[in-house]
Motif scaffolding. Structure first.
Motif, PDB file in Angstrom:
ATOM      1  N   HIS A  14      52.478  54.336 -60.187  1.00  0.00           N
ATOM      2  CA  HIS A  14      51.285  54.220 -59.858  1.00  0.00           C
ATOM      3  C   HIS A  14      51.173  53.708 -58.209  1.00  0.00           C
ATOM      4  CE1 HIS A  14      47.290  52.126 -60.833  1.00  0.00           C
ATOM      5  NE2 HIS A  14      47.447  51.421 -60.061  1.00  0.00           N
ATOM      6  N   GLU A  19      55.492  51.072 -57.728  1.00  0.00           N
ATOM      7  CA  GLU A  19      54.932  50.481 -59.109  1.00  0.00           C
ATOM      8  C   GLU A  19      55.059  51.679 -60.107  1.00  0.00           C
ATOM      9  OE1 GLU A  19      51.482  47.200 -59.636  1.00  0.00           O
ATOM     10  OE2 GLU A  19      50.972  48.946 -58.641  1.00  0.00           O
ATOM     11  N   ARG A  21      53.942  52.563 -64.287  1.00  0.00           N
ATOM     12  CA  ARG A  21      52.855  52.359 -65.343  1.00  0.00           C
ATOM     13  C   ARG A  21      53.684  52.446 -66.812  1.00  0.00           C
ATOM     14  NH1 ARG A  21      47.580  55.855 -65.058  1.00  0.00           N
ATOM     15  NH2 ARG A  21      47.531  54.985 -63.129  1.00  0.00           N
ATOM     16  N   THR A  56      57.519  42.501 -59.736  1.00  0.00           N
ATOM     17  CA  THR A  56      56.156  41.978 -59.867  1.00  0.00           C
ATOM     18  C   THR A  56      55.785  42.475 -61.511  1.00  0.00           C
ATOM     19  OG1 THR A  56      55.108  43.987 -58.807  1.00  0.00           O
ATOM     20  CG2 THR A  56      55.504  42.053 -57.306  1.00  0.00           C
ATOM     21  N   HIS A  57      54.662  41.914 -61.865  1.00  0.00           N
ATOM     22  CA  HIS A  57      53.958  42.505 -63.006  1.00  0.00           C
ATOM     23  C   HIS A  57      52.601  42.329 -63.079  1.00  0.00           C
ATOM     24  CE1 HIS A  57      52.591  41.605 -67.425  1.00  0.00           C
ATOM     25  NE2 HIS A  57      52.702  42.776 -67.220  1.00  0.00           N
ATOM     26  N   ARG A  58      51.565  42.965 -63.306  1.00  0.00           N
ATOM     27  CA  ARG A  58      50.450  42.829 -63.592  1.00  0.00           C
ATOM     28  C   ARG A  58      49.817  43.892 -64.738  1.00  0.00           C
ATOM     29  NH1 ARG A  58      46.837  46.188 -59.914  1.00  0.00           N
ATOM     30  NH2 ARG A  58      48.206  47.950 -59.057  1.00  0.00           N
ATOM     31  N   THR A  59      48.616  43.612 -64.971  1.00  0.00           N
ATOM     32  CA  THR A  59      47.913  44.711 -66.067  1.00  0.00           C
ATOM     33  C   THR A  59      46.809  45.405 -65.236  1.00  0.00           C
ATOM     34  OG1 THR A  59      46.613  43.056 -66.673  1.00  0.00           O
ATOM     35  CG2 THR A  59      48.642  43.496 -68.057  1.00  0.00           C
ATOM     36  N   HIS A  60      46.797  46.549 -65.528  1.00  0.00           N
ATOM     37  CA  HIS A  60      45.680  47.383 -65.140  1.00  0.00           C
ATOM     38  C   HIS A  60      45.029  48.332 -66.394  1.00  0.00           C
ATOM     39  CE1 HIS A  60      43.176  49.733 -62.336  1.00  0.00           C
ATOM     40  NE2 HIS A  60      43.908  50.805 -62.372  1.00  0.00           N
ATOM     41  N   LYS A  61      44.117  48.215 -66.694  1.00  0.00           N
ATOM     42  CA  LYS A  61      43.339  49.057 -67.816  1.00  0.00           C
ATOM     43  C   LYS A  61      44.189  48.662 -68.878  1.00  0.00           C
ATOM     44  CE  LYS A  61      41.067  52.231 -64.914  1.00  0.00           C
ATOM     45  NZ  LYS A  61      40.799  53.686 -64.599  1.00  0.00           N
ATOM     46  N   ASN A  62      44.739  49.691 -69.577  1.00  0.00           N
ATOM     47  CA  ASN A  62      45.587  49.407 -71.002  1.00  0.00           C
ATOM     48  C   ASN A  62      47.147  49.455 -70.589  1.00  0.00           C
ATOM     49  OD1 ASN A  62      43.524  49.136 -72.456  1.00  0.00           O
ATOM     50  ND2 ASN A  62      43.344  51.178 -73.381  1.00  0.00           N
ATOM     51  N   ASP A  64      50.599  48.128 -68.393  1.00  0.00           N
ATOM     52  CA  ASP A  64      51.454  47.214 -67.794  1.00  0.00           C
ATOM     53  C   ASP A  64      51.923  47.903 -66.434  1.00  0.00           C
ATOM     54  OD1 ASP A  64      51.544  44.497 -69.266  1.00  0.00           O
ATOM     55  OD2 ASP A  64      51.807  45.996 -70.595  1.00  0.00           O
ATOM     56  N   LEU A  65      51.864  47.388 -65.176  1.00  0.00           N
ATOM     57  CA  LEU A  65      52.557  47.825 -64.042  1.00  0.00           C
ATOM     58  C   LEU A  65      53.495  46.966 -63.490  1.00  0.00           C
ATOM     59  CD1 LEU A  65      48.980  48.826 -62.434  1.00  0.00           C
ATOM     60  CD2 LEU A  65      50.473  50.360 -63.781  1.00  0.00           C
TER      61      LEU A  65
END
Length: 173
Positions: A14, A19, A21, A56-62, A64-65
């Motif tokens: 990503h 990053e 996905r 790092t961790h974040r969510t984007h749409k469905n 986890d990134l």
């Protein structure tokens, strides 16, 4: 020998900053993917898993990134695609009373409160408000689906691998 548990699959990269996905296979994504945690990447054809430290961790749409320490660009993580992220059994956290890991439930024998053996749990479905346990009947036939709710599941003993249920009318027919 270490027992491993699948927490996610890397399905793509990503952006350009390293990053990846992930399709998550854990109920505890925020806890599991917390920066500073260690995950182990299993790649097809590799003999040993690659130890990765979550940066790092974040969510984007469905999805986890995640980014990992030491992997700063897309070229370094491209090879991670289709890899499976796992944790060793020693990293499984304690659960609250009445909560269980899937691997503890699958394989349990199911009996009615009257002592009649129904079969064994082969799978757990997570369609919505509550889990649904799939039972392969002892005498063959179609799978039986039971919701994991207080009115039906009366006792779960993961050490003895036995579950007692109070079937609702029509549940077993």
């Amino acid at each position: 020998m270490e027992k491993w548990f699948n927490v996610g699959k890397i399905v793509n990269t990503h952006g350009i900053k390293g990053e990846v996905r992930i399709i998550s296979k854990t109920d505890f994504a925020d806890e599991r993917y917390k920066p500073g945690n260690t995950l182990f990447l299993f790649l097809e054809g590799s003999k040993e898993p690659l130890e990765l430290l979550v940066k790092t961790h974040r969510t984007h749409k469905n999805f986890d990134l995640l980014t990992f320490d030491g992997f700063e660009n897309v070229n370094e993580v491209e090879k991670f695609k289709n890899g499976v992220l796992k944790v060793p059994e020693s990293q499984l956290g304690a659960l609250d009373e009445g909560e269980f890991y899937f691997h503890e439930i699958v394989g349990c024998a199911v009996f009615t409160v009257d002592g009649e053996e129904i079969g064994k749990i082969t799978e757990i479905l997570t369609p919505g408000a509550n889990d649904v346990w799939v039972i392969k009947p002892k005498n063959g036939g179609r799978d039986i689906l039971i919701p994991y709710i207080e009115q039906i599941v009366k006792k779960v003993d993961v050490k003895e691998k036995i579950i007692l249920i109070q079937p609702m009318e029509g549940l077993l027919s």
